[in-house]
Design an enzyme around this catalytic site. Structure first.
Site, mmCIF file in Angstrom:
data_model
loop_
_atom_site.group_PDB
_atom_site.id
_atom_site.type_symbol
_atom_site.label_atom_id
_atom_site.label_comp_id
_atom_site.label_asym_id
_atom_site.label_seq_id
_atom_site.Cartn_x
_atom_site.Cartn_y
_atom_site.Cartn_z
ATOM 1 N N GLU A 59 102.090 31.985 25.672
ATOM 2 C CA GLU A 59 102.911 30.693 25.800
ATOM 3 C C GLU A 59 102.995 30.543 23.818
ATOM 4 O O GLU A 59 103.887 29.817 23.300
ATOM 5 C CB GLU A 59 102.087 29.547 26.123
ATOM 6 N N SER A 83 87.083 -6.161 82.985
ATOM 7 C CA SER A 83 85.759 -6.376 83.228
ATOM 8 C C SER A 83 84.725 -6.267 82.201
ATOM 9 O O SER A 83 83.893 -6.707 81.671
ATOM 10 C CB SER A 83 85.155 -5.906 84.795
#
Length: 873
Positions: free
Chosen positions: A88, A466
């Site tokens: 690059e 319950s």
């Protein structure tokens, strides 16, 4: 004439130069006027994924909008730096942000190539940083390139070269969902950056030009050619020896497919709940991009066990209560003759999508003959086997299999056979938690997270039946009522409401111990009427079981709405001696620098012990449900000790010395005195020993306590129980409430699943007895229905039933005793506006709207019959 000519020419040149200078200055000021500042790059912190870890520091999930692993400059290998610079920007270390020679070369090349082709770029790495970090534009224009150059010059003045390269290598997108070189190294090679060789580093350096065109799986030749070009450039620049470069070029491009971590199979419910909590606390951006390290309480082994246990239980119920619902698909025109040719069914079966909810270990298979022969694909190759005889008989009871039917199967260990599978319609949830700390060890929110992300452990509001009763009895114990106190178990009516026991019989005078052990509805109703529903409601709210609760007697039988996680925390509070236990999924949260920014409150280590006087009052806001105790006018907080009882005396320890160990402090609110909570634990031990929870206790020899729960019309089946260390709650039901079947109670359906989970949870733990609080005596006595062991406070006489004030236990209850002025005339009226379900309908503790197919948030329509008659058990 020559003087005039030269003067005119000079004047024109001066005017043109001046005009050009003015135009250029105007353009320059226009370009730089709106350029972003570069100072922010000095404190650059890239978006980094957050990670979730289990309690053994195993990575279970990653949260990220961009998958990035930040690697500081000092940790980047030289071969990786050189690969990117060679490809690059080979003059990176010498230029000042812009490379004029490269720009001129690119311009001449573009002129030679003509119009209509994308220009060749000449951007330096600094210019690319300016574009990505500051401009955010990739438009091809002279103006953008000029801005890029000006910003690059400024960046070079502010940042050192090393910092610029660090930003570039961590920000650049390299394909395959990877941002930065750290994530790319994992994505392409499945290894950390420092383990890459020269060829692999060169391949990463080849990607910035075009990650798509150099994808190693789609375009392997192009990727290999670009990699070799990078290696040649590194050799030419003297950054790689010639022999090493030639060896790297000969190396095959062995990219590996990478599976992004998490959530770990089976932990999706837990991980998603953690994600929601993080977003609620820190927001989406910090959660997904802040690089948080989140250490959770998840026990992977126990999570796997809970997941498998729930799935096995749901499959067993679905098979025993429902028929074969048919194939998932059918291949038309498929015959026994064509079935002999693999080419006739393999391509079609390969193209068929997996049904929602299908487990990973299952396979799609096509029926090849009426005798149960099936074919499926394993590892890309066709396989054949026969359905188990019991599965074939089960299918034939409902419909004959046809050649060409596509079914779900699971290969078996014994060769030649496979098991038939189908996705059950019933759902369930399991939560296992540490009793003392509230750390959630396992959470399963349903059959399949893939099929529905609605978490039935935290978002589904269901009636506990319950399993609510222990909190009624806890309120009574706090008022000094003894476990041996008797109440009438006989018929009672309130207007059009005629509650009954599950067995539809009457025992007469019954101790609270026997009533809780056998889940007697009528005794519970009379007990709630005696102590007052306001007291029951306050206890349930303080303990975190419900957010709001109507003062009507059906609520005492569990006609309220709660979640599995809430009930787990409430039962843990009883097991913890009355200290409120807040469920937590997160142990601590660390920022990207390793600093702890959050951990649960309540439990700390310090040099001195906090006095109980510093413990916040139980009426304060809940840490995990902050609106639970602040919505409207709340009643007074439940007292820490029963009225008239002696207040505990707390003696502060001496000051710390140099050899003292840290002291454990528990500053959580006390919602019940330890003696009352222990009395409930002792009573619920007998529930498992010889009551409704016998199936839950089979084969467990450690001390355990628990309670069954079944809601009206058998819509919900629960089992909630605990040891001295671990609490587990199991719920089974349909998303859209409907009956599980007559006599399908919590003890029969949820109890066996609870048993299997707890056996694993307790396997590696020592047997620990429940701690007996000071001033409590354990006594074995005859309740009238057998011998029992109960805990009695100092002022209580074991086995005696006091003559309580008022009319409790006689059946002659007044409006003042029962809160009958709040009772609706009928069950229909209760559900429409005055009852427990309506009062709680629409509330949600999950913090989100249910997903598609989830249970509705409003109250279910009541089934025929009265609450408490044949339903609550």
């Amino acid at each position: 004439m020559w003087r005039r000519f030269l003067g005119s020419t000079l004047a024109v040149l001066l005017l043109g130069t001046a005009t050009a200078a003015v135009v250029m200055w105007y353009k320059y000021t226009g370009l730089v006027s709106d350029l972003p500042t570069v100072q922010g790059l000095q404190s650059y912190q890239p978006p980094v994924m957050s990670r979730l870890y289990s309690n053994d520091d195993r990575l279970i999930a990653e949260l990220a909008s961009e998958r990035r692993i930040f690697v500081p400059y000092s940790a980047i290998p030289d071969r990786v730096k050189n690969a990117f610079l060679a490809a690059e920007d080979q003059k990176f270390w010498t230029h000042k942000g812009v490379d004029p020679v490269a720009i001129l070369r690119a311009g001449l090349t573009d002129l030679a190539r003509g119009h209509g082709r994308r220009p060749i770029g000449a951007s330096t790495i600094t210019q690319q940083v300016a574009r990505v970090m500051l401009l955010g534009s990739n438009a091809v224009s002279i103006e953008r390139k000029a801005k890029e150059a000006f910003l690059a010059l400024r960046i070079e003045q502010v940042l050192p070269k090393e910092k610029i390269l660090e930003i570039y290598l961590n920000e650049i997108y390299l394909g395959n969902g990877a941002y930065g070189i750290g994530a790319a190294s994992q994505a392409y090679f499945g290894k950390p950056l420092d383990q890459l060789d020269d060829a692999e580093a060169a391949f990463l350096g080849a990607l910035p030009k075009s990650p798509t065109n150099y994808n190693p799986w789609r375009f392997p030749d192009a990727a290999r050619g670009r990699r070799n070009w990078v290696l040649e450039r590194m050799e030419e620049l003297g950054w790689l020896p010639s022999d090493a470069a030639q060896a790297a070029m000969q190396e095959p491009l062995a990219a590996h497919s990478f599976r992004r971590p998490g959530p770990e199979p089976g932990s999706e419910w837990f991980s998603e709940e953690v994600r929601r909590e993080l977003i609620e606390r820190y927001g989406t951006q910090q959660t997904m991009q802040g690089g948080l390290d989140v250490h959770t309480s998840l026990d992977p082994s126990l999570q796997t066990t809970a997941t498998n246990v729930l799935r096995d239980g749901l499959m067993d119920y679905d098979r025993s209560h429902g028929g074969w619902r048919g194939p998932v698909h059918h291949f038309e025109g498929f015959t026994r003759t064509s079935a002999q040719d693999d080419a006739a069914w393999v391509p079609a079966l390969t193209a068929l999508p997996r049904p929602a909810g299908m487990l990973d270990r299952w396979r799609l298979a096509v029926v090849l003959d009426a005798a149960g022969g099936v074919g499926w694909i394993e590892g890309g190759a066709p396989r054949r086997a026969t359905l188990l005889s019991r599965d074939l008989g089960w299918i034939r009871r409902w419909r004959l299999p046809r050649v060409g039917d596509v079914v779900m199967i699971e290969p078996q260990a014994e060769g030649g056979h496979v098991a038939l599978r189908q996705v059950p319609k019933i759902e369930g949830a399991i939560v296992t938690m540490d009793v003392r700390t509230g750390r959630v060890l396992a959470m399963v929110g349903g059959w399949s997270f893939e099929a529905s992300q609605f978490n039935r452990a935290t978002q589904a509001l269901r009636q506990p039946g319950s399993s609510f009763k222990p909190f009624v009895y806890l309120a009574a114990m706090q008022q000094g009522i003894s476990p041996s106190q008797q109440f009438q178990d006989s018929a009672v009516s309130y207007g059009d409401w005629h509650p009954n026991n599950y067995e539809k019989d009457f025992w007469g005078p019954t101790t609270l111990h026997d009533a809780l052990r056998e889940s007697r509805n009528l005794v519970t109703i009379r007990l709630a009427a005696h102590i007052g529903m306001k007291t029951v409601a306050q206890t349930a709210q303080d303990i975190g079981l419900v957010q709001d609760m109507p003062h009507v007697l059906p609520a005492a039988l569990g006609a309220v709405e709660t979640t599995v996680l809430r009930e787990t925390g409430a039962y843990a509070t009883i097991a913890n001696g009355g200290r409120k236990v807040t469920p937590t999924l997160i142990d601590d949260v660390q920022d990207r620098d390793g600093h702890v920014i959050w951990r649960p409150e309540g439990l700390t280590l310090s040099a001195t012990r906090a006095s109980d006087s510093q413990v916040p009052d139980a009426g304060g806001p809940s840490a995990v449900f902050p609106t639970a105790d602040s919505g409207g006018a709340a009643g007074p907080a439940a007292p820490a000790v029963p009225p008239g009882a002696a207040q505990p005396t707390v003696t502060a320890p001496p000051g710390p010395g140099k050899d003292d160990l840290p002291v454990f402090n528990d500053s959580r609110p006390r919602v019940s005195d330890a003696a009352s909570a222990f009395q409930i634990t002792t009573m619920m031990q007998d529930v498992i020993r010889r009551g409704t929870g016998v199936q839950a206790g089979k084969g467990i020899d450690a001390p355990i306590a628990g309670k069954t729960g079944t809601s009206q019309n058998f819509n919900d089946a629960w089992f909630a129980g605990y040891s001295a260390d671990v609490v587990t709650v199991v719920w089974i039901g349909f998303d859209s409430p409907q009956s599980l079947g007559k006599n399908e109670t919590g003890g029969a359906i949820a109890g066996p699943l609870w048993n299997r989970v707890m056996k694993v949870a307790l396997a590696d733990r020592p047997k620990v007895d429940f701690r007996v609080p000071d001033g409590v005596t354990l006594v074995r006595y005859d309740t009238g229905r057998g011998m029992a062991i109960d805990a009695f406070k100092a002022d209580q006489v074991p086995g005696e039933s006091a003559n309580l004030n008022g009319s409790a236990g006689t059946g002659e209850l007044t409006a003042a005793d029962t809160g009958a002025e709040n009772l609706p005339d009928s069950e229909t009226d209760m559900s429409e506006g005055g009852g427990a379900a309506a009062a709680n309908g629409g509330a949600s503790s999950g913090g989100g709207a249910p997903a598609a197919g989830a249970a509705p948030s409003g109250p279910p329509q009541p089934a025929s019959g009265d609450i408490g008659m044949g339903g609550l058990y």
